[in-house]
Scaffold this motif. Structure first.
Motif, mmCIF file in Angstrom:
data_model
loop_
_atom_site.group_PDB
_atom_site.id
_atom_site.type_symbol
_atom_site.label_atom_id
_atom_site.label_comp_id
_atom_site.label_asym_id
_atom_site.label_seq_id
_atom_site.Cartn_x
_atom_site.Cartn_y
_atom_site.Cartn_z
ATOM 1 N N PRO A 250 -2.780 10.377 0.453
ATOM 2 C CA PRO A 250 -3.202 10.234 1.854
ATOM 3 C C PRO A 250 -4.539 9.513 2.008
ATOM 4 O O PRO A 250 -4.740 8.769 2.975
ATOM 5 C CB PRO A 250 -3.286 11.683 2.338
ATOM 6 N N ALA A 251 -5.455 9.712 1.047
ATOM 7 C CA ALA A 251 -6.770 9.053 1.143
ATOM 8 C C ALA A 251 -6.670 7.536 1.065
ATOM 9 O O ALA A 251 -7.593 6.823 1.490
ATOM 10 C CB ALA A 251 -7.685 9.574 0.030
ATOM 11 N N ASP A 252 -5.549 7.029 0.530
ATOM 12 C CA ASP A 252 -5.401 5.582 0.389
ATOM 13 C C ASP A 252 -5.114 4.888 1.716
ATOM 14 O O ASP A 252 -5.252 3.665 1.810
ATOM 15 C CB ASP A 252 -4.279 5.255 -0.605
ATOM 16 N N VAL A 253 -4.675 5.633 2.738
ATOM 17 C CA VAL A 253 -4.378 5.010 4.029
ATOM 18 C C VAL A 253 -5.622 4.315 4.574
ATOM 19 O O VAL A 253 -5.589 3.121 4.934
ATOM 20 C CB VAL A 253 -3.845 6.052 5.040
ATOM 21 N N ALA A 254 -6.736 5.027 4.638
ATOM 22 C CA ALA A 254 -7.970 4.434 5.155
ATOM 23 C C ALA A 254 -8.433 3.280 4.282
ATOM 24 O O ALA A 254 -8.897 2.249 4.785
ATOM 25 C CB ALA A 254 -9.065 5.499 5.251
ATOM 26 N N ARG A 255 -8.292 3.425 2.974
ATOM 27 C CA ARG A 255 -8.726 2.364 2.053
ATOM 28 C C ARG A 255 -7.923 1.086 2.303
ATOM 29 O O ARG A 255 -8.487 -0.014 2.381
ATOM 30 C CB ARG A 255 -8.556 2.839 0.612
ATOM 31 N N ILE A 256 -6.610 1.214 2.435
ATOM 32 C CA ILE A 256 -5.759 0.038 2.646
ATOM 33 C C ILE A 256 -6.012 -0.576 4.015
ATOM 34 O O ILE A 256 -6.070 -1.806 4.161
ATOM 35 C CB ILE A 256 -4.277 0.417 2.450
ATOM 36 N N GLU A 257 -6.193 0.268 5.028
ATOM 37 C CA GLU A 257 -6.487 -0.268 6.361
ATOM 38 C C GLU A 257 -7.800 -1.042 6.357
ATOM 39 O O GLU A 257 -7.915 -2.103 6.994
ATOM 40 C CB GLU A 257 -6.520 0.860 7.385
ATOM 41 N N GLN A 258 -8.794 -0.542 5.645
ATOM 42 C CA GLN A 258 -10.069 -1.254 5.545
ATOM 43 C C GLN A 258 -9.893 -2.598 4.837
ATOM 44 O O GLN A 258 -10.489 -3.609 5.238
ATOM 45 C CB GLN A 258 -11.090 -0.393 4.806
ATOM 46 N N MET A 259 -9.067 -2.620 3.784
ATOM 47 C CA MET A 259 -8.792 -3.880 3.094
ATOM 48 C C MET A 259 -8.104 -4.870 4.026
ATOM 49 O O MET A 259 -8.432 -6.065 4.043
ATOM 50 C CB MET A 259 -7.919 -3.625 1.856
ATOM 51 N N MET A 260 -7.150 -4.380 4.813
ATOM 52 C CA MET A 260 -6.444 -5.255 5.748
ATOM 53 C C MET A 260 -7.414 -5.814 6.782
ATOM 54 O O MET A 260 -7.319 -6.998 7.161
ATOM 55 C CB MET A 260 -5.314 -4.477 6.421
ATOM 56 N N GLN A 261 -8.336 -4.988 7.235
ATOM 57 C CA GLN A 261 -9.339 -5.456 8.182
ATOM 58 C C GLN A 261 -10.182 -6.565 7.559
ATOM 59 O O GLN A 261 -10.413 -7.615 8.183
ATOM 60 C CB GLN A 261 -10.241 -4.296 8.607
ATOM 61 N N ARG A 262 -10.636 -6.339 6.327
ATOM 62 C CA ARG A 262 -11.502 -7.336 5.674
ATOM 63 C C ARG A 262 -10.774 -8.652 5.434
ATOM 64 O O ARG A 262 -11.370 -9.727 5.506
ATOM 65 C CB ARG A 262 -12.032 -6.778 4.342
ATOM 66 N N MET A 263 -9.460 -8.564 5.130
ATOM 67 C CA MET A 263 -8.694 -9.765 4.827
ATOM 68 C C MET A 263 -8.063 -10.389 6.064
ATOM 69 O O MET A 263 -7.416 -11.432 5.987
ATOM 70 C CB MET A 263 -7.617 -9.447 3.783
ATOM 71 N N GLY A 264 -8.212 -9.734 7.213
ATOM 72 C CA GLY A 264 -7.660 -10.269 8.452
ATOM 73 C C GLY A 264 -6.150 -10.205 8.524
ATOM 74 O O GLY A 264 -5.513 -11.028 9.194
ATOM 75 N N LEU A 265 -5.554 -9.207 7.846
ATOM 76 C CA LEU A 265 -4.101 -9.061 7.850
ATOM 77 C C LEU A 265 -3.676 -8.228 9.053
ATOM 78 O O LEU A 265 -4.121 -7.091 9.215
ATOM 79 C CB LEU A 265 -3.625 -8.386 6.553
ATOM 80 N N ALA A 266 -2.830 -8.776 9.898
ATOM 81 C CA ALA A 266 -2.422 -8.095 11.124
ATOM 82 C C ALA A 266 -1.540 -6.877 10.836
ATOM 83 O O ALA A 266 -0.857 -6.824 9.813
ATOM 84 C CB ALA A 266 -1.669 -9.058 12.024
#
Length: 266
Positions: A250-266
């Motif tokens: 479950p802790a990976d959800v925030a980590r992946i969302e942050q990565m998507m934000q940094r990479m500009g992935l919609a």
């Protein structure tokens, strides 16, 4: 020469029940399920003939069909994604050149990881199974070590020989490195990317073997091949400034969302 991508997805994950239906918010704020994002990643791969979501759960099947995915229902007896891929292979009227297992918890998998994997297996006619590995920066290695120190099962690491054949895979961070590695520097550690390309004969053989001791202890399905003396080719892929992480906890959800934000992935 046909290539079929299979996305295995089960609801009853021991570490994260219902994981395929968990929503992830991209850079534009849109929320899409993990299985949808994994399907999107598969659909972006060039040179693939079919993409199939393989599940034993009606909730996942209905959701996947709802966004247009082809779905194959598989047995609840499947212990891992490779066994589920073997079941899908048995449902296909004509065996493809290869089956690619793009696990349903890897929505950040770039298309070129899979394309390079397919090319790597094609370039090695004697190989039956191949999987990608990504060289860890010092920062990624530190993240893996931090997960283990916190008692979380994070990413998997791989070690391989000069012939690129896997020596071992582990959820521990291997090989041991007795010094610090600068965050931006490459380390001797390779992150195993949870994607596999199999020739049909390898999948058929795998399904007939019992679960291996190391496979059970590590919780890593690919170790069954090594325990039965079948080599696994490691294909090194390049990040190209993309961040990569799998959704294991479950802790990976925030980590992946942050990565998507940094990479500009919609």
């Amino acid at each position: 020469m046909s290539v079929v991508i299979v996305i295995p997805a089960r609801f009853q994950s021991s570490r994260y029940p219902g994981k395929p239906l968990v929503e992830l918010r991209g850079a534009g704020g849109a929320a899409r399920s993990l299985i949808r994002r994994s399907w999107d990643a598969a659909m972006a791969v060039s040179g693939v003939d079919r993409v199939i979501v393989a599940t034993d759960d009606d909730r996942i099947a209905d959701h996947a069909a709802g966004f247009g995915a082809e779905v194959a229902m598989t047995s609840t007896a499947c212990r891992n994604g490779t066994e589920r891929c073997a079941e899908v292979l048995g449902q296909l009227p004509v065996p493809p050149e290869m089956i690619v297992n793009l696990q349903g918890d890897a929505p950040l998998t770039p298309a070129w990881f899979v394309e390079d994997l397919i090319a790597g297996l094609r370039a090695a006619p004697a190989a039956e199974v191949a999987t990608p590995v990504l060289n860890c920066s010092g920062a990624m290695r530190a993240d893996l070590i931090a997960d283990r120190a916190a008692g979380r099962v994070g990413g998997t690491t791989a070690v391989f020989g000069v012939d690129r054949q896997a020596l071992y895979f582990s959820k521990e961070v291997i090989p041991y490195v007795g010094h610090e590695v600068a965050p931006e520097s490459p380390s001797p550690v390779f992150h195993h990317v949870g994607v596999y390309a199999y020739r049909p004969a390898a999948l058929t053989a795998y399904a007939a073997w019992p679960e291996g001791t190391l496979e059970r202890l590590e919780g890593l399905e690919q170790l069954r091949f090594l325990e039965h003396g079948r080599p696994v080719l490691c294909v090194e892929v390049e990040a190209r400034d993309r961040e990569f992480w799998e959704l294991n906890n479950p802790a990976d959800v925030a980590r992946i969302e942050q990565m998507m934000q940094r990479m500009g992935l919609a």
